[in-house]
Design a protein around this motif. Sequence first.
Motif, PDB file in Angstrom:
ATOM      1  N   ARG A 194       0.804  -1.135   0.008  1.00 23.68           N
ATOM      2  CA  ARG A 194      -0.139   0.040   0.109  1.00 23.68           C
ATOM      3  C   ARG A 194       0.922   1.258   0.034  1.00 23.68           C
ATOM      4  N   ASN A 195       2.084   1.193   0.387  1.00 26.41           N
ATOM      5  CA  ASN A 195       3.040   2.385   0.540  1.00 26.41           C
ATOM      6  C   ASN A 195       3.420   2.624  -0.814  1.00 26.41           C
ATOM      7  N   PHE A 196       3.354   1.505  -1.752  1.00 30.05           N
ATOM      8  CA  PHE A 196       3.697   2.112  -3.334  1.00 30.05           C
ATOM      9  C   PHE A 196       2.650   2.274  -4.132  1.00 30.05           C
ATOM     10  N   ASP A 197       1.346   1.479  -3.781  1.00 34.65           N
ATOM     11  CA  ASP A 197       0.409   1.840  -4.575  1.00 34.65           C
ATOM     12  C   ASP A 197      -0.988   1.364  -3.821  1.00 34.65           C
ATOM     13  N   ALA A 198      -1.706   2.365  -3.648  1.00 32.78           N
ATOM     14  CA  ALA A 198      -2.852   1.999  -2.401  1.00 32.78           C
ATOM     15  C   ALA A 198      -3.583   1.107  -2.878  1.00 32.78           C
ATOM     16  N   GLU A 199      -4.040   1.001  -4.260  1.00 34.25           N
ATOM     17  CA  GLU A 199      -4.768  -0.228  -4.912  1.00 34.25           C
ATOM     18  C   GLU A 199      -4.414  -1.479  -4.734  1.00 34.25           C
ATOM     19  N   GLN A 200      -3.005  -1.659  -4.345  1.00 37.00           N
ATOM     20  CA  GLN A 200      -2.544  -2.890  -4.212  1.00 37.00           C
ATOM     21  C   GLN A 200      -2.440  -3.384  -2.581  1.00 37.00           C
ATOM     22  N   ALA A 201      -2.885  -2.539  -1.897  1.00 38.33           N
ATOM     23  CA  ALA A 201      -2.957  -2.973  -0.311  1.00 38.33           C
ATOM     24  C   ALA A 201      -3.031  -4.397  -0.021  1.00 38.33           C
ATOM     25  N   SER A 202      -2.501  -5.087   0.747  1.00 40.53           N
ATOM     26  CA  SER A 202      -2.495  -6.452   1.114  1.00 40.53           C
ATOM     27  C   SER A 202      -4.134  -6.711   1.807  1.00 40.53           C
ATOM     28  N   ASP A 203      -4.740  -7.830   1.559  1.00 41.72           N
ATOM     29  CA  ASP A 203      -5.601  -8.050   1.938  1.00 41.72           C
ATOM     30  C   ASP A 203      -6.197  -9.563   1.952  1.00 41.72           C
ATOM     31  N   PRO A 204      -5.839 -10.129   3.000  1.00 45.97           N
ATOM     32  CA  PRO A 204      -6.231 -11.865   3.151  1.00 45.97           C
ATOM     33  C   PRO A 204      -7.774 -12.106   2.898  1.00 45.97           C
ATOM     34  N   LEU A 205      -8.552 -11.106   3.528  1.00 46.02           N
ATOM     35  CA  LEU A 205      -9.920 -11.473   3.396  1.00 46.02           C
ATOM     36  C   LEU A 205     -10.535 -11.295   1.810  1.00 46.02           C
ATOM     37  N   VAL A 206      -9.990 -10.195   1.128  1.00 50.32           N
ATOM     38  CA  VAL A 206     -10.311 -10.164  -0.190  1.00 50.32           C
ATOM     39  C   VAL A 206      -9.777 -11.288  -1.098  1.00 50.32           C
ATOM     40  N   ALA A 207      -8.495 -11.687  -0.755  1.00 49.70           N
ATOM     41  CA  ALA A 207      -7.940 -13.167  -1.394  1.00 49.70           C
ATOM     42  C   ALA A 207      -8.936 -14.209  -1.314  1.00 49.70           C
ATOM     43  N   LEU A 208      -9.472 -14.500  -0.413  1.00 53.32           N
ATOM     44  CA  LEU A 208     -10.720 -15.506  -0.230  1.00 53.32           C
ATOM     45  C   LEU A 208     -11.791 -15.266  -0.929  1.00 53.32           C
ATOM     46  N   TYR A 209     -12.158 -13.868  -1.435  1.00 55.89           N
ATOM     47  CA  TYR A 209     -13.501 -13.769  -2.073  1.00 55.89           C
ATOM     48  C   TYR A 209     -13.948 -14.820  -2.851  1.00 55.89           C
ATOM     49  N   GLY A 210     -15.046 -15.464  -2.849  1.00 57.29           N
ATOM     50  CA  GLY A 210     -15.606 -16.451  -3.737  1.00 57.29           C
ATOM     51  C   GLY A 210     -15.090 -17.767  -3.499  1.00 57.29           C
ATOM     52  N   ALA A 211     -14.227 -18.239  -2.472  1.00 55.93           N
ATOM     53  CA  ALA A 211     -13.584 -19.610  -2.186  1.00 55.93           C
ATOM     54  C   ALA A 211     -14.829 -20.321  -1.622  1.00 55.93           C
ATOM     55  N   PRO A 212     -14.695 -21.537  -1.922  1.00 54.90           N
ATOM     56  CA  PRO A 212     -15.729 -22.544  -1.231  1.00 54.90           C
ATOM     57  C   PRO A 212     -15.589 -22.597   0.272  1.00 54.90           C
ATOM     58  N   ALA A 213     -16.729 -22.267   1.017  1.00 50.94           N
ATOM     59  CA  ALA A 213     -16.632 -22.367   2.319  1.00 50.94           C
ATOM     60  C   ALA A 213     -16.328 -23.826   2.883  1.00 50.94           C
ATOM     61  N   ASN A 214     -16.606 -24.885   2.202  1.00 53.49           N
ATOM     62  CA  ASN A 214     -16.204 -26.156   2.673  1.00 53.49           C
ATOM     63  C   ASN A 214     -14.836 -26.865   2.308  1.00 53.49           C
ATOM     64  N   ALA A 215     -13.843 -25.861   1.858  1.00 50.76           N
ATOM     65  CA  ALA A 215     -12.482 -26.279   1.638  1.00 50.76           C
ATOM     66  C   ALA A 215     -11.910 -27.119   2.685  1.00 50.76           C
ATOM     67  N   ALA A 216     -11.165 -28.352   2.241  1.00 55.55           N
ATOM     68  CA  ALA A 216     -10.591 -28.827   3.470  1.00 55.55           C
ATOM     69  C   ALA A 216      -9.436 -28.095   4.137  1.00 55.55           C
ATOM     70  N   ALA A 217      -8.720 -27.177   3.201  1.00 58.72           N
ATOM     71  CA  ALA A 217      -7.858 -26.148   4.060  1.00 58.72           C
ATOM     72  C   ALA A 217      -7.695 -24.986   3.044  1.00 58.72           C
ATOM     73  N   ARG A 218      -7.408 -24.120   3.859  1.00 56.79           N
ATOM     74  CA  ARG A 218      -7.036 -22.692   3.190  1.00 56.79           C
ATOM     75  C   ARG A 218      -5.620 -22.211   3.717  1.00 56.79           C
ATOM     76  N   ILE A 219      -4.736 -22.116   2.487  1.00 59.65           N
ATOM     77  CA  ILE A 219      -3.171 -21.609   2.501  1.00 59.65           C
ATOM     78  C   ILE A 219      -3.254 -20.132   2.026  1.00 59.65           C
ATOM     79  N   LEU A 220      -2.619 -19.560   2.668  1.00 60.34           N
ATOM     80  CA  LEU A 220      -2.069 -18.092   2.339  1.00 60.34           C
ATOM     81  C   LEU A 220      -0.527 -18.060   2.131  1.00 60.34           C
ATOM     82  N   LEU A 221      -0.157 -17.610   0.966  1.00 56.54           N
ATOM     83  CA  LEU A 221       0.913 -17.146   0.747  1.00 56.54           C
ATOM     84  C   LEU A 221       1.235 -15.552   0.892  1.00 56.54           C
ATOM     85  N   ALA A 222       1.784 -15.270   1.947  1.00 60.02           N
ATOM     86  CA  ALA A 222       2.094 -13.887   2.365  1.00 60.02           C
ATOM     87  C   ALA A 222       3.570 -13.692   2.814  1.00 60.02           C
ATOM     88  N   HIS A 223       4.186 -12.777   2.119  1.00 64.14           N
ATOM     89  CA  HIS A 223       5.403 -12.716   2.151  1.00 64.14           C
ATOM     90  C   HIS A 223       6.026 -12.335   3.576  1.00 64.14           C
TER      91      HIS A 223
END
Length: 194
Positions: free
Chosen positions: A86-115
């Motif tokens: 977000r310090n470089f481009d406000a439109e690219q602010a990191s957002d783990p919740l947005v990254a899940l948008y539309g993901a199946p609620a019954n997934a066996a596992a949810r893995i996040l790659l976050a630097h």
Amino acid sequence: DIIALTGDLVDGSVASLSEHIQPLAGLKARHGVYAVTGNHEYYSGAAQWVAEFRRLGFQVLMNQHRVLVLQDAALVVAGVTDFSARNFDAEQASDPLVALYGAPANAAARILLAHQPRSARAAEAAGYDLQLSGHTHGGQFWPWKYFVPLQQPFVDGLHRYGRMQVYVSRGTGYWGPPMRLGARSEITRIRLVG
């Protein structure tokens, strides 16, 4: 099954480093090679690097996810832009919740790659099971490893954060002085057991 690259693959421009990173095009996995941006991609021109990573065959996840089906179970692999994007481009602010948008609620596992490990608070609140991070180099050398926890919740290895596990890789490179003392390089193999 997958290869996960958690950012800071480069520290320089595409023009000066593209031939050096070209061998990574040889990375192959049954369900793909996934990458996220780290702070050094932003220092070095993130838009150009994202395009280059995609040219190399990586699926770059920028607050996005993919659903993989493994043995009849859905596995969500999500990725966020760097914590400081977000310090470089406000439109690219990191957002783990947005990254899940539309993901199946019954997934066996949810893995996040976050630097950066400090994405863990938002990731745990969003409902991830596992966060894979890098950034810290495992402290890289003494006494620097004692200062990393002032900024990051974890320096290296496997940790629990609420309901979620966080694995922080020491990575293969270094920052600043070309050395490591007490923080060996690593390429990590993680096996999920359900």
